[in-house]
Design a protein around this motif. Structure first.
Motif, PDB file in Angstrom:
ATOM      1  N   ASP A 137       7.088  92.057  51.607  1.00  0.00           N
ATOM      2  CA  ASP A 137       6.842  90.621  51.451  1.00  0.00           C
ATOM      3  C   ASP A 137       7.240  89.866  52.713  1.00  0.00           C
ATOM      4  OD1 ASP A 137       5.858  90.970  48.913  1.00  0.00           O
ATOM      5  OD2 ASP A 137       7.750  90.488  47.905  1.00  0.00           O
ATOM      6  N   GLU A 138       8.339  90.285  53.335  1.00  0.00           N
ATOM      7  CA  GLU A 138       8.778  89.638  54.570  1.00  0.00           C
ATOM      8  C   GLU A 138       7.793  89.911  55.709  1.00  0.00           C
ATOM      9  OE1 GLU A 138      10.665  91.153  52.471  1.00  0.00           O
ATOM     10  OE2 GLU A 138      12.386  89.861  52.037  1.00  0.00           O
ATOM     11  N   VAL A 139       7.234  91.128  55.745  1.00  0.00           N
ATOM     12  CA  VAL A 139       6.205  91.433  56.749  1.00  0.00           C
ATOM     13  C   VAL A 139       5.032  90.466  56.603  1.00  0.00           C
ATOM     14  CG1 VAL A 139       4.554  93.145  57.582  1.00  0.00           C
ATOM     15  CG2 VAL A 139       6.827  93.880  56.859  1.00  0.00           C
ATOM     16  N   LEU A 140       4.607  90.260  55.374  1.00  0.00           N
ATOM     17  CA  LEU A 140       3.464  89.372  55.128  1.00  0.00           C
ATOM     18  C   LEU A 140       3.787  87.936  55.526  1.00  0.00           C
ATOM     19  CD1 LEU A 140       2.222  90.729  51.672  1.00  0.00           C
ATOM     20  CD2 LEU A 140       1.391  91.296  53.953  1.00  0.00           C
ATOM     21  N   ALA A 141       4.997  87.495  55.215  1.00  0.00           N
ATOM     22  CA  ALA A 141       5.383  86.123  55.544  1.00  0.00           C
ATOM     23  C   ALA A 141       5.358  85.883  57.050  1.00  0.00           C
ATOM     24  CB  ALA A 141       6.767  85.818  54.974  1.00  0.00           C
ATOM     25  N   TRP A 163      -0.696  97.659  55.989  1.00  0.00           N
ATOM     26  CA  TRP A 163      -0.002  98.482  54.999  1.00  0.00           C
ATOM     27  C   TRP A 163       0.790  97.627  54.018  1.00  0.00           C
ATOM     28  CZ3 TRP A 163      -1.238 103.003  53.553  1.00  0.00           C
ATOM     29  CH2 TRP A 163      -1.683 103.985  54.446  1.00  0.00           C
ATOM     30  N   SER A 164       1.391  96.569  54.507  1.00  0.00           N
ATOM     31  CA  SER A 164       2.200  95.720  53.637  1.00  0.00           C
ATOM     32  C   SER A 164       1.330  95.021  52.598  1.00  0.00           C
ATOM     33  CB  SER A 164       2.983  94.697  54.467  1.00  0.00           C
ATOM     34  OG  SER A 164       3.904  95.356  55.312  1.00  0.00           O
ATOM     35  N   HIS A 165       0.134  94.623  52.988  1.00  0.00           N
ATOM     36  CA  HIS A 165      -0.810  94.092  52.003  1.00  0.00           C
ATOM     37  C   HIS A 165      -1.105  95.133  50.928  1.00  0.00           C
ATOM     38  CE1 HIS A 165      -2.025  90.082  53.314  1.00  0.00           C
ATOM     39  NE2 HIS A 165      -2.030  90.493  54.572  1.00  0.00           N
ATOM     40  N   HIS A 166      -1.321  96.369  51.380  1.00  0.00           N
ATOM     41  CA  HIS A 166      -1.621  97.446  50.434  1.00  0.00           C
ATOM     42  C   HIS A 166      -0.471  97.656  49.463  1.00  0.00           C
ATOM     43  CE1 HIS A 166      -2.922 101.242  48.779  1.00  0.00           C
ATOM     44  NE2 HIS A 166      -1.940 101.908  49.372  1.00  0.00           N
ATOM     45  N   TYR A 167       0.755  97.749  49.995  1.00  0.00           N
ATOM     46  CA  TYR A 167       1.915  98.003  49.145  1.00  0.00           C
ATOM     47  C   TYR A 167       2.271  96.800  48.281  1.00  0.00           C
ATOM     48  CZ  TYR A 167       2.532 102.193  51.981  1.00  0.00           C
ATOM     49  OH  TYR A 167       2.341 103.399  52.618  1.00  0.00           O
ATOM     50  N   ALA A 168       1.767  95.630  48.654  1.00  0.00           N
ATOM     51  CA  ALA A 168       1.987  94.436  47.842  1.00  0.00           C
ATOM     52  C   ALA A 168       0.880  94.238  46.811  1.00  0.00           C
ATOM     53  CB  ALA A 168       2.092  93.204  48.738  1.00  0.00           C
ATOM     54  N   GLY A 169       0.008  95.245  46.673  1.00  0.00           N
ATOM     55  CA  GLY A 169      -1.054  95.173  45.678  1.00  0.00           C
ATOM     56  C   GLY A 169      -2.301  94.449  46.141  1.00  0.00           C
ATOM     57  N   SER A 171      -4.904  95.601  48.255  1.00  0.00           N
ATOM     58  CA  SER A 171      -5.569  96.672  49.006  1.00  0.00           C
ATOM     59  C   SER A 171      -6.890  96.224  49.614  1.00  0.00           C
ATOM     60  CB  SER A 171      -5.792  97.880  48.089  1.00  0.00           C
ATOM     61  OG  SER A 171      -4.556  98.442  47.706  1.00  0.00           O
ATOM     62  N   ASP A 172      -7.581  95.268  48.991  1.00  0.00           N
ATOM     63  CA  ASP A 172      -8.830  94.779  49.572  1.00  0.00           C
ATOM     64  C   ASP A 172      -8.584  94.085  50.899  1.00  0.00           C
ATOM     65  OD1 ASP A 172     -10.239  95.767  47.419  1.00  0.00           O
ATOM     66  OD2 ASP A 172     -10.415  93.834  46.385  1.00  0.00           O
ATOM     67  N   THR A 173      -7.514  93.300  50.962  1.00  0.00           N
ATOM     68  CA  THR A 173      -7.163  92.637  52.218  1.00  0.00           C
ATOM     69  C   THR A 173      -6.759  93.668  53.260  1.00  0.00           C
ATOM     70  OG1 THR A 173      -6.402  90.692  51.003  1.00  0.00           O
ATOM     71  CG2 THR A 173      -5.655  90.923  53.285  1.00  0.00           C
ATOM     72  N   ALA A 174      -5.987  94.672  52.835  1.00  0.00           N
ATOM     73  CA  ALA A 174      -5.592  95.741  53.752  1.00  0.00           C
ATOM     74  C   ALA A 174      -6.818  96.448  54.308  1.00  0.00           C
ATOM     75  CB  ALA A 174      -4.687  96.740  53.033  1.00  0.00           C
ATOM     76  N   ALA A 175      -7.791  96.734  53.448  1.00  0.00           N
ATOM     77  CA  ALA A 175      -9.007  97.420  53.884  1.00  0.00           C
ATOM     78  C   ALA A 175      -9.764  96.587  54.913  1.00  0.00           C
ATOM     79  CB  ALA A 175      -9.903  97.710  52.676  1.00  0.00           C
ATOM     80  N   ALA A 176      -9.821  95.268  54.699  1.00  0.00           N
ATOM     81  CA  ALA A 176     -10.524  94.395  55.638  1.00  0.00           C
ATOM     82  C   ALA A 176      -9.832  94.399  57.002  1.00  0.00           C
ATOM     83  CB  ALA A 176     -10.591  92.974  55.075  1.00  0.00           C
ATOM     84  N   ILE A 177      -8.503  94.410  57.006  1.00  0.00           N
ATOM     85  CA  ILE A 177      -7.757  94.444  58.274  1.00  0.00           C
ATOM     86  C   ILE A 177      -7.985  95.766  58.986  1.00  0.00           C
ATOM     87  CG2 ILE A 177      -5.468  94.403  59.332  1.00  0.00           C
ATOM     88  CD1 ILE A 177      -4.591  92.558  57.008  1.00  0.00           C
ATOM     89  N   PHE A 178      -7.881  96.870  58.246  1.00  0.00           N
ATOM     90  CA  PHE A 178      -8.097  98.180  58.861  1.00  0.00           C
ATOM     91  C   PHE A 178      -9.516  98.298  59.413  1.00  0.00           C
ATOM     92  CE2 PHE A 178      -4.434 100.040  56.341  1.00  0.00           C
ATOM     93  CZ  PHE A 178      -3.714 100.410  57.460  1.00  0.00           C
ATOM     94  N   GLU A 179     -10.491  97.758  58.685  1.00  0.00           N
ATOM     95  CA  GLU A 179     -11.873  97.832  59.144  1.00  0.00           C
ATOM     96  C   GLU A 179     -12.044  97.033  60.432  1.00  0.00           C
ATOM     97  OE1 GLU A 179     -15.505  99.180  59.535  1.00  0.00           O
ATOM     98  OE2 GLU A 179     -14.164  99.816  57.908  1.00  0.00           O
ATOM     99  N   ASP A 180     -11.348  95.910  60.543  1.00  0.00           N
ATOM    100  CA  ASP A 180     -11.415  95.099  61.763  1.00  0.00           C
ATOM    101  C   ASP A 180     -10.773  95.825  62.946  1.00  0.00           C
ATOM    102  OD1 ASP A 180     -12.024  92.503  63.088  1.00  0.00           O
ATOM    103  OD2 ASP A 180      -9.838  92.408  63.270  1.00  0.00           O
TER     104      ASP A 180
END
Length: 249
Positions: A137-141, A163-169, A171-180
């Protein structure tokens, strides 16, 4: 139990320290931190299989043993000259030996000053320290504060952000970042992390496609480029071998 746990922490710290000094791919940090026993074993097997590498390991062990001396010197330096540069060096050293809460406190202290409060480099260092400490959560903040920064776009900290998006539930946002981050002939740490993400989320077809792309790029590299990215081939082979296996529970 405590007797076994302490040597494991020491073993993990040594591997993290060597990975930090040798600029290992980010994939190894996650493996060492998240599954320390198995991850450390794989890291050592991958990196130290011949005489030259054994000598490197010996040097790394000596440096790890002597790291307390270096940290003590940096601590004295901070007491003598309490400025951002010295505190950042000490925080970096704390991260390298796994003293994450102390590193996080120092980075935050550096960011509390009037001149460095918005410094993106310090914020990205703080993000990675939070990530290694599993404070997602702190990573995301912190990540939200640097999303618009140019240097953040292809940084190691953005991998931690995904990864922090993924672990925070998320995963769609995490996938978009990884794809970018998935850009050809560059961003290999980021793309190997994407491979791991695709494996963990069961996206086998995308994983197979990405592994093929990476293998093709590797074959097209010059000998000098392949030497520079020497760990890339081993990591790609790991994913190529295991891409049809179900993700670990």
């Amino acid at each position: 139990m405590v007797g076994l746990y302490t040597p494991l922490l020491i073993f993990q710290a040594i591997c993290l320290y060597h990975a930090y000094r040798s600029r290992a791919d980010q994939y190894w940090y996650w493996l060492i931190v998240l599954v320390p026993g198995i991850g450390c074993a794989f890291y050592l097997a991958h990196n130290f299989y011949n005489r030259n590498n054994l000598q490197t390991l010996k040097q790394g062990l000596n440096e790890a043993v002597n790291s307390n001396y270096r940290i003590e010197q940096l601590e004295k330096q901070v007491k003598f000259v309490d400025n951002v540069a010295n505190k950042t060096l000490l925080a970096d050293a704390y991260v390298s030996v796994g003293r994450l809460p102390e590193a996080i406190a120092l980075y935050n202290d550096c960011l509390s000053g009037a001149f460095m409060a918005d410094d993106p480099t310090l914020r990205m260092k703080l993000m990675e320290a939070y990530f290694f400490n599993k404070a997602f959560d702190e990573v995301l903040a912190v990540g939200r504060l640097v999303e618009s920064e140019k240097d953040f776009r292809n940084s190691q900290a953005r991998i931690a952000y995904a990864w922090s998006h993924h672990y925070a539930g998320q995963s769609d946002t995490a996938a978009a970042i990884f794809e970018d981050l998935n850009k050809t002939f560059t961003n290999y740490d980021h793309r190997l992390a994407y491979c791991q993400f695709l494996r963990e989320t069961g996206q086998r077809e995308k994983l197979q496609e990405l592994v093929r792309e990476l293998m093709t790029e590797l074959l097209q590299m010059s000998p000098q480029e392949r030497k520079y990215h020497r760990s890339l081939a081993g990591n790609i082979r790991v994913f190529a071998k295991n891409q049809n296996q179900a993700p670990a529970k």
